[in-house]
Design a protein around this motif. Structure first.
Motif, mmCIF file in Angstrom:
data_model
loop_
_atom_site.group_PDB
_atom_site.id
_atom_site.type_symbol
_atom_site.label_atom_id
_atom_site.label_comp_id
_atom_site.label_asym_id
_atom_site.label_seq_id
_atom_site.Cartn_x
_atom_site.Cartn_y
_atom_site.Cartn_z
ATOM 1 N N VAL A 29 0.921 -1.178 0.478
ATOM 2 C CA VAL A 29 -0.266 -0.511 0.033
ATOM 3 C C VAL A 29 0.698 1.128 0.141
ATOM 4 O O VAL A 29 0.432 1.819 -0.907
ATOM 5 C CB VAL A 29 -1.108 0.048 1.041
ATOM 6 C CG1 VAL A 29 -1.647 1.644 1.241
ATOM 7 C CG2 VAL A 29 -1.701 -1.381 1.458
ATOM 8 N N ALA A 30 2.496 1.290 1.016
ATOM 9 C CA ALA A 30 2.734 2.082 0.682
ATOM 10 C C ALA A 30 3.550 2.600 -0.063
ATOM 11 O O ALA A 30 3.499 4.090 -0.455
ATOM 12 C CB ALA A 30 3.918 2.730 1.923
ATOM 13 N N ALA A 31 3.445 1.861 -1.175
ATOM 14 C CA ALA A 31 4.364 1.070 -2.076
ATOM 15 C C ALA A 31 3.878 2.478 -2.946
ATOM 16 O O ALA A 31 3.702 3.296 -4.305
ATOM 17 C CB ALA A 31 4.697 0.666 -3.015
ATOM 18 N N LYS A 32 2.314 2.421 -3.232
ATOM 19 C CA LYS A 32 1.207 1.971 -4.453
ATOM 20 C C LYS A 32 1.080 3.893 -4.059
ATOM 21 O O LYS A 32 0.758 4.390 -4.848
ATOM 22 C CB LYS A 32 0.049 1.381 -4.434
ATOM 23 C CG LYS A 32 0.691 -0.444 -5.124
ATOM 24 C CD LYS A 32 -1.031 -0.917 -5.004
ATOM 25 C CE LYS A 32 -0.473 -2.140 -5.753
ATOM 26 N NZ LYS A 32 -1.125 -2.183 -6.767
ATOM 27 N N LEU A 33 1.001 4.153 -2.971
ATOM 28 C CA LEU A 33 0.525 5.318 -3.010
ATOM 29 C C LEU A 33 2.169 6.438 -2.788
ATOM 30 O O LEU A 33 2.299 7.489 -2.507
ATOM 31 C CB LEU A 33 0.130 5.892 -1.550
ATOM 32 C CG LEU A 33 -0.906 5.362 -1.301
ATOM 33 C CD1 LEU A 33 -1.489 4.716 0.510
ATOM 34 C CD2 LEU A 33 -2.149 5.516 -2.061
ATOM 35 N N LEU B 256 -8.226 6.593 -2.515
ATOM 36 C CA LEU B 256 -7.058 7.844 -2.035
ATOM 37 C C LEU B 256 -6.434 8.727 -2.921
ATOM 38 O O LEU B 256 -6.290 9.655 -2.938
ATOM 39 C CB LEU B 256 -6.112 6.729 -0.960
ATOM 40 C CG LEU B 256 -6.730 6.570 -0.125
ATOM 41 C CD1 LEU B 256 -5.817 5.811 0.833
ATOM 42 C CD2 LEU B 256 -6.887 7.653 0.933
ATOM 43 N N LYS B 257 -6.204 7.837 -4.138
ATOM 44 C CA LYS B 257 -4.969 9.369 -4.520
ATOM 45 C C LYS B 257 -5.473 9.718 -4.956
ATOM 46 O O LYS B 257 -5.324 11.437 -5.767
ATOM 47 C CB LYS B 257 -4.694 8.030 -5.795
ATOM 48 C CG LYS B 257 -3.433 6.769 -5.733
ATOM 49 C CD LYS B 257 -2.292 5.598 -7.201
ATOM 50 C CE LYS B 257 -1.484 5.472 -6.756
ATOM 51 N NZ LYS B 257 -1.440 3.883 -7.936
ATOM 52 N N THR B 258 -7.204 8.885 -5.565
ATOM 53 C CA THR B 258 -8.192 10.522 -6.414
ATOM 54 C C THR B 258 -8.568 11.192 -5.352
ATOM 55 O O THR B 258 -8.481 12.370 -6.368
ATOM 56 C CB THR B 258 -9.117 9.546 -7.243
ATOM 57 O OG1 THR B 258 -9.470 8.476 -8.100
ATOM 58 C CG2 THR B 258 -10.129 9.929 -7.954
ATOM 59 N N TRP C 87 -3.028 14.331 4.173
ATOM 60 C CA TRP C 87 -1.941 13.811 4.545
ATOM 61 C C TRP C 87 -1.645 13.383 3.519
ATOM 62 O O TRP C 87 0.196 12.761 3.646
ATOM 63 C CB TRP C 87 -2.792 12.972 5.851
ATOM 64 C CG TRP C 87 -3.363 12.064 4.992
ATOM 65 C CD1 TRP C 87 -4.369 12.013 5.139
ATOM 66 C CD2 TRP C 87 -2.231 10.448 4.797
ATOM 67 N NE1 TRP C 87 -5.233 10.266 4.780
ATOM 68 C CE2 TRP C 87 -4.175 9.548 4.210
ATOM 69 C CE3 TRP C 87 -1.282 9.890 4.550
ATOM 70 C CZ2 TRP C 87 -3.486 8.411 3.733
ATOM 71 C CZ3 TRP C 87 -1.535 8.641 3.609
ATOM 72 C CH2 TRP C 87 -2.435 7.822 3.882
ATOM 73 N N LEU C 88 -2.102 12.156 2.940
ATOM 74 C CA LEU C 88 -1.946 12.080 1.399
ATOM 75 C C LEU C 88 -0.557 12.606 0.299
ATOM 76 O O LEU C 88 0.917 12.811 0.530
ATOM 77 C CB LEU C 88 -1.871 10.995 1.019
ATOM 78 C CG LEU C 88 -1.583 10.380 -0.656
ATOM 79 C CD1 LEU C 88 -0.881 9.473 -0.102
ATOM 80 C CD2 LEU C 88 -2.770 9.652 -1.789
ATOM 81 N N VAL C 89 -0.712 13.785 0.643
ATOM 82 C CA VAL C 89 0.332 14.864 -0.379
ATOM 83 C C VAL C 89 0.944 15.212 0.570
ATOM 84 O O VAL C 89 1.991 15.354 0.276
ATOM 85 C CB VAL C 89 -1.037 16.226 -0.632
ATOM 86 C CG1 VAL C 89 0.195 17.601 -0.520
ATOM 87 C CG2 VAL C 89 -2.050 16.020 -1.850
ATOM 88 N N ARG D 293 3.987 12.273 1.006
ATOM 89 C CA ARG D 293 4.959 11.698 -0.772
ATOM 90 C C ARG D 293 5.761 12.945 -0.750
ATOM 91 O O ARG D 293 6.478 13.180 -1.671
ATOM 92 C CB ARG D 293 3.434 12.482 -1.825
ATOM 93 C CG ARG D 293 2.148 11.202 -1.891
ATOM 94 C CD ARG D 293 1.449 11.621 -3.316
ATOM 95 N NE ARG D 293 1.313 9.995 -3.939
ATOM 96 C CZ ARG D 293 0.000 10.237 -4.941
ATOM 97 N NH1 ARG D 293 -0.632 10.963 -5.275
ATOM 98 N NH2 ARG D 293 -0.244 9.350 -4.980
ATOM 99 N N ALA D 294 5.427 14.829 -0.206
ATOM 100 C CA ALA D 294 6.443 15.524 -0.132
ATOM 101 C C ALA D 294 7.081 15.214 0.644
ATOM 102 O O ALA D 294 7.926 15.179 0.655
ATOM 103 C CB ALA D 294 5.878 17.164 0.138
#
Length: 135
Positions: A66-70, A94-96, A101-103, A106-107
Motif C-alpha cells: 500500500v505504501a509503495a503504491k501510494l 485515495l489517489k483520486t 495527509w497523502l499530499v 508524498r512530499a
C-alpha cells in the motif's frame, strides 16, 4: 563449520506471504495453515495460481505494498491513519481524493529520496577523490 541446507527447507506462511507481497489473512486457508517449502514458493512465484494473481491485482494489499503504491512510507501511512490492508480500489480512491495527509507524506517521501540521492552522490565524489585512486 559449514551449515548444509536440508533437502526441504520450509517457511511459515507469514514469511511466504511477505515474500509473495500478499496479505496473509486474504490467502486461502490451506496456505495459512501449512508450511511452504522453497520449491513451492518458487513455483508460486513463477506460475502463480488464480488466487495469487487475483490478490496481487485486487488486494487486499499488505501495508508495504500500500505504501509503495501510494508513494509514501509505512510510517506515513500510520500518520495518515491507515493501519489496515487496503484493496486496489481503496488505494485508487485515495489517489483520486488526494487527502491532505497523502499530499504531505508524498512530499516528505520525495524529500527523503532527494536527500538520499544527495548523500549517495556526495559519497561517490568522496570515494572518487580518495588518494588511493590517484596512484
Amino acid at each position: 563449520m559449514t551449515s548444509h541446507k536440508t533437502t526441504v527447507q520450509t517457511m511459515k506462511p507469514a514469511t511466504a506471504a511477505k515474500k509473495l507481497g500478499v496479505y496473509l489473512e486474504a490467502t486461502p486457508a490451506e496456505f495459512q495453515e501449512g508450511v511452504v517449502s522453497r520449491n513451492e514458493l518458487n513455483a508460486l512465484q513463477t506460475d502463480p495460481p488464480e488466487w495469487l494473481t487475483t490478490l496481487r491485482r485486487e488486494g487486499p494489499h499488505p501495508r508495504p505494498v500500500v505504501a509503495a503504491k501510494l508513494g509514501v512510507s509505512i510510517a506515513g501511512l500510520a500518520r495518515g491513519g491507515v493501519t489496515d490492508a487496503l484493496t486496489t480500489e481503496e488505494i485508487d480512491a485515495l489517489k483520486t481524493d488526494s487527502p491532505e495527509w497523502l499530499v504531505r507524506e508524498r512530499a516528505t517521501q520525495a524529500e527523503v529520496r532527494k536527500e538520499a540521492a544527495r548523500i549517495k552522490e556526495k559519497n561517490a565524489e568522496r570515494t572518487a577523490d580518495s588518494p588511493r585512486d590517484r596512484a
